[in-house]
Design an enzyme around this catalytic site. Sequence first.
Site, PDB file in Angstrom:
ATOM      1  N   ASN A   1      -9.967   0.318   0.638  1.00 51.24           N
ATOM      2  CA  ASN A   1      -8.504   0.347   0.556  1.00 51.24           C
ATOM      3  C   ASN A   1      -8.080  -0.275  -0.778  1.00 51.24           C
ATOM      4  OD1 ASN A   1      -5.766  -0.174   0.749  1.00 51.24           O
ATOM      5  ND2 ASN A   1      -5.849  -0.916   2.858  1.00 51.24           N
TER       6      ASN A   1
ATOM      7  N   HIS B   1      -2.551   7.313   2.408  1.00 49.19           N
ATOM      8  CA  HIS B   1      -3.061   6.006   2.001  1.00 49.19           C
ATOM      9  C   HIS B   1      -4.447   5.822   2.592  1.00 49.19           C
ATOM     10  CE1 HIS B   1      -3.687   1.884   1.264  1.00 49.19           C
ATOM     11  NE2 HIS B   1      -3.361   1.464   2.467  1.00 49.19           N
TER      12      HIS B   1
ATOM     13  N   CYS C   1       0.808  -1.219   0.000  1.00 52.12           N
ATOM     14  CA  CYS C   1       0.000   0.000   0.000  1.00 52.12           C
ATOM     15  C   CYS C   1       0.842   1.271   0.000  1.00 52.12           C
ATOM     16  CB  CYS C   1      -0.944  -0.006   1.187  1.00 52.12           C
ATOM     17  SG  CYS C   1      -2.054  -1.424   1.175  1.00 52.12           S
TER      18      CYS C   1
HETATM   19  C1  LIG Z   1     -10.090  -4.218  10.839  1.00 54.62           C
HETATM   20  C2  LIG Z   1     -10.542  -3.071  11.713  1.00 54.62           C
HETATM   21  C3  LIG Z   1     -11.542  -2.197  10.963  1.00 54.62           C
HETATM   22  C4  LIG Z   1     -11.258  -3.661  12.926  1.00 54.62           C
HETATM   23  O1  LIG Z   1     -11.660  -2.620  13.765  1.00 54.62           O
HETATM   24  P1  LIG Z   1     -11.335  -2.681  15.330  1.00 54.62           P
HETATM   25  O2  LIG Z   1     -11.925  -1.485  15.913  1.00 54.62           O
HETATM   26  O3  LIG Z   1      -9.853  -2.904  15.491  1.00 54.62           O
HETATM   27  O4  LIG Z   1     -12.159  -3.941  15.756  1.00 54.62           O
HETATM   28  P2  LIG Z   1     -11.635  -5.276  16.464  1.00 54.62           P
HETATM   29  O5  LIG Z   1     -10.835  -6.089  15.514  1.00 54.62           O
HETATM   30  O6  LIG Z   1     -11.022  -4.889  17.763  1.00 54.62           O
HETATM   31  O7  LIG Z   1     -13.014  -5.989  16.692  1.00 54.62           O
HETATM   32  C5  LIG Z   1     -14.007  -5.471  17.563  1.00 54.62           C
HETATM   33  C6  LIG Z   1     -15.181  -6.410  17.551  1.00 54.62           C
HETATM   34  O8  LIG Z   1     -15.877  -6.324  16.279  1.00 54.62           O
HETATM   35  C7  LIG Z   1     -15.970  -7.627  15.695  1.00 54.62           C
HETATM   36  N1  LIG Z   1     -15.858  -7.496  14.238  1.00 54.62           N
HETATM   37  C8  LIG Z   1     -14.741  -7.640  13.475  1.00 54.62           C
HETATM   38  N2  LIG Z   1     -15.032  -7.420  12.185  1.00 54.62           N
HETATM   39  C9  LIG Z   1     -16.350  -7.140  12.133  1.00 54.62           C
HETATM   40  C10 LIG Z   1     -17.232  -6.816  11.098  1.00 54.62           C
HETATM   41  N3  LIG Z   1     -16.836  -6.733   9.810  1.00 54.62           N
HETATM   42  N4  LIG Z   1     -18.521  -6.552  11.403  1.00 54.62           N
HETATM   43  C11 LIG Z   1     -18.962  -6.620  12.659  1.00 54.62           C
HETATM   44  N5  LIG Z   1     -18.157  -6.937  13.702  1.00 54.62           N
HETATM   45  C12 LIG Z   1     -16.882  -7.186  13.451  1.00 54.62           C
HETATM   46  C13 LIG Z   1     -14.830  -8.421  16.319  1.00 54.62           C
HETATM   47  O9  LIG Z   1     -15.089  -9.786  16.254  1.00 54.62           O
HETATM   48  C14 LIG Z   1     -14.805  -7.867  17.718  1.00 54.62           C
HETATM   49  O10 LIG Z   1     -15.821  -8.488  18.452  1.00 54.62           O
HETATM   50  P3  LIG Z   1     -15.587  -8.840  19.999  1.00 54.62           P
HETATM   51  O11 LIG Z   1     -15.381  -7.502  20.683  1.00 54.62           O
HETATM   52  O12 LIG Z   1     -16.851  -9.525  20.353  1.00 54.62           O
HETATM   53  O13 LIG Z   1     -14.377  -9.711  20.038  1.00 54.62           O
HETATM   54  C15 LIG Z   1      -9.350  -2.218  12.201  1.00 54.62           C
HETATM   55  O14 LIG Z   1      -8.585  -2.941  13.118  1.00 54.62           O
HETATM   56  C16 LIG Z   1      -8.456  -1.774  11.088  1.00 54.62           C
HETATM   57  O15 LIG Z   1      -8.867  -1.067  10.187  1.00 54.62           O
HETATM   58  N6  LIG Z   1      -7.161  -2.138  11.154  1.00 54.62           N
HETATM   59  C17 LIG Z   1      -6.187  -1.751  10.166  1.00 54.62           C
HETATM   60  C18 LIG Z   1      -6.325  -2.630   8.973  1.00 54.62           C
HETATM   61  C19 LIG Z   1      -5.673  -2.023   7.759  1.00 54.62           C
HETATM   62  O16 LIG Z   1      -5.681  -0.846   7.561  1.00 54.62           O
HETATM   63  N7  LIG Z   1      -5.133  -2.914   6.921  1.00 54.62           N
HETATM   64  C20 LIG Z   1      -4.548  -2.532   5.683  1.00 54.62           C
HETATM   65  C21 LIG Z   1      -3.231  -1.900   5.873  1.00 54.62           C
HETATM   66  S1  LIG Z   1      -2.630  -1.358   4.348  1.00 54.62           S
END
Ligand SMILES: CC(C)(COP(=O)(O)OP(=O)(O)OC[C@H]1O[C@@H](n2cnc3c(N)ncnc32)[C@H](O)[C@@H]1OP(=O)(O)O)[C@@H](O)C(=O)NCCC(=O)NCCS
Length: 306
Positions: free
Chosen positions: A263, A233, A108
């Site tokens: 993304n 990004h 990315c």
């Molecule tokens: C993936 C992302 C959106 C998740 O958001 P978050 O706030 O970190 O959420 P978490 O992973 O802590 O999950 C929180 C809860 O939501 C749930 N959850 C995860 N994905 C879900 C979805 N698509 N819909 C609903 N619930 C979801 C999890 O299971 C968790 O449940 P729990 O509390 O019962 O365990 C976030 O971590 C993110 O954007 N990370 C960076 C990823 C990225 O940018 N990657 C590319 C880099 S180039």
Amino acid sequence: MTIRIAGIGTSLPPTIVTNHDLEQRMDTSDAWIRERSGIGERRVSGVTSEMGLDAATKAIEDAGIGAGDIDFVLLATCTPDQVIPATSTQITRGLGLTCGSMDINAACAGFAYGYAAAFGLMLAPGGPNRVLVVGADAMSKVVDWTDRGTAILFGDGAGAAVLERHEQGDLLGQDFGVAGDLREILYCNHADTIVMEGREVFKRAVRAVTQSVKNALDQAGLTPSDIDVVLPHQANVRIIEAVCSRLDIPMEKTHNVLEHTGNTSAASIPLAMAAANEAGALQPGKIVVMTGFGAGMAWGSVVVRW
Ligand SMILES: CC(C)(COP(=O)(O)OP(=O)(O)OC[C@H]1O[C@@H](n2cnc3c(N)ncnc32)[C@H](O)[C@@H]1OP(=O)(O)O)[C@@H](O)C(=O)NCCC(=O)NCCS
């Protein structure tokens, strides 16, 4: 004599998958996805070379030149059509060119790497006069559509910029790095699908991008308050907000497309650039920062005088 961006082009495949479409396929909701990422929809079923060629053709037209005026093509992608030969050769073929070309994989962060690499090539003795830098990725083909932790985030797209020698514009500072010990928090497995530790990537990304922008600004002898435009990004609006808050940069200075694209990996910075251009923000003399991060973990920032 230095180097400026003379033309910009973008391409998105026609098929849209909204958050509501994803609600039908997995246990998620439009509200959750918007709140956690800022994403509302994404494009899918794109082909990297086709999107790249389309964006390239538009950038060449925007620059008011012909394809024959391009003498090097750099394609930033982590989703090449095939491994051999380089996907950039499909773009040169489509443009009717026989100039040098190569693929760059910095995930990315690829467009920032491509931009700085183009500068280096052009400034080397005998280097090209015009370089086409393309960022294109078809993330939908490497997404596990049963994994709600990743499927909600990614999309397909391409953006391209023509760099040419000119007295206007300059590269003022750059910062690149890779934390190879974090390769395992975001990678493609043997089935070629993305595996990601979302929370860890989020945390590392905020730290890496904040430091990288600082380093690039230091090199340029500038501070965050000198920045006019940020082209970040487009991974997650919360990451962009966290970085801006740490650097004390108002969000209004950022230009974002992720609500409608998700993304798009290497395409996301040039897509944001096109949005900034449409908004009239990219005026000669403006200080513009492009910054990206992704699998590797690789990060890269460039500070540019437009
Ligand atoms: C993936 C992302 C959106 C998740 O958001 P978050 O706030 O970190 O959420 P978490 O992973 O802590 O999950 C929180 C809860 O939501 C749930 N959850 C995860 N994905 C879900 C979805 N698509 N819909 C609903 N619930 C979801 C999890 O299971 C968790 O449940 P729990 O509390 O019962 O365990 C976030 O971590 C993110 O954007 N990370 C960076 C990823 C990225 O940018 N990657 C590319 C880099 S180039």
